[in-house]
Design a protein around this motif. Sequence first.
Motif, mmCIF file in Angstrom:
data_model
loop_
_atom_site.group_PDB
_atom_site.id
_atom_site.type_symbol
_atom_site.label_atom_id
_atom_site.label_comp_id
_atom_site.label_asym_id
_atom_site.label_seq_id
_atom_site.Cartn_x
_atom_site.Cartn_y
_atom_site.Cartn_z
ATOM 1 N N ASP A 13 0.835 -1.207 0.000
ATOM 2 C CA ASP A 13 0.000 0.000 0.000
ATOM 3 C C ASP A 13 0.868 1.254 0.000
ATOM 4 O O ASP A 13 0.619 2.196 -0.765
ATOM 5 N N ALA A 14 1.879 1.261 0.849
ATOM 6 C CA ALA A 14 2.766 2.423 0.935
ATOM 7 C C ALA A 14 3.508 2.636 -0.381
ATOM 8 O O ALA A 14 3.658 3.771 -0.847
ATOM 9 N N ASP A 24 12.980 -0.342 -0.568
ATOM 10 C CA ASP A 24 12.425 -0.741 0.728
ATOM 11 C C ASP A 24 11.336 -1.799 0.566
ATOM 12 O O ASP A 24 11.243 -2.719 1.382
ATOM 13 N N LEU A 25 10.525 -1.668 -0.484
ATOM 14 C CA LEU A 25 9.506 -2.688 -0.747
ATOM 15 C C LEU A 25 10.161 -4.031 -1.007
ATOM 16 O O LEU A 25 9.770 -5.049 -0.427
ATOM 17 N N ALA A 26 11.155 -4.042 -1.887
ATOM 18 C CA ALA A 26 11.830 -5.298 -2.230
ATOM 19 C C ALA A 26 12.475 -5.920 -0.994
ATOM 20 O O ALA A 26 12.360 -7.126 -0.770
ATOM 21 N N GLU A 71 1.693 -0.821 -12.226
ATOM 22 C CA GLU A 71 0.436 -1.273 -11.619
ATOM 23 C C GLU A 71 0.254 -2.782 -11.788
ATOM 24 O O GLU A 71 -0.159 -3.469 -10.856
ATOM 25 N N ASP A 72 0.586 -3.289 -12.967
ATOM 26 C CA ASP A 72 0.485 -4.733 -13.202
ATOM 27 C C ASP A 72 1.455 -5.511 -12.322
ATOM 28 O O ASP A 72 1.124 -6.596 -11.836
ATOM 29 N N VAL A 78 0.659 -8.706 -5.305
ATOM 30 C CA VAL A 78 -0.522 -8.955 -4.470
ATOM 31 C C VAL A 78 -1.011 -10.383 -4.684
ATOM 32 O O VAL A 78 -1.348 -11.082 -3.726
ATOM 33 N N GLU A 79 -1.023 -10.825 -5.929
ATOM 34 C CA GLU A 79 -1.425 -12.202 -6.254
ATOM 35 C C GLU A 79 -0.462 -13.204 -5.608
ATOM 36 O O GLU A 79 -0.874 -14.212 -5.039
#
Length: 100
Positions: A13-14, A24-26, A71-72, A78-79
């Motif tokens: 989300d962030a 940071d996400l990775a 976005e994909d 998420v999947e």
Amino acid sequence: MNDTLSLIPDALDAFSIGALSLEDLARTMRDASQEHEPTLPDRYLDVLERLLNQLESAALFSEESCSFSREDMVSALVEWLARAQDWSNKTLNPPTPKRD
């Protein structure tokens, strides 16, 4: 049990709103997937690594190209998370065999 996968939705989300860097996400996703208990099968870790590598490679470009959509890629992460959590839940709570 160490449910580190539960840390990922907030990170996604962030990242989606620009409040978290790709690095940071990775790092969050890699750490959470490797530290999660029960231990995820290698195939889950391999798929996550491929997704993150694609996202990191695409970050080198300033605009979305025909072959890449941020976005994909977030949707793919998420999947992946949904499948990893489902596997984890099934491992911790296997279905009870039905008796006839």
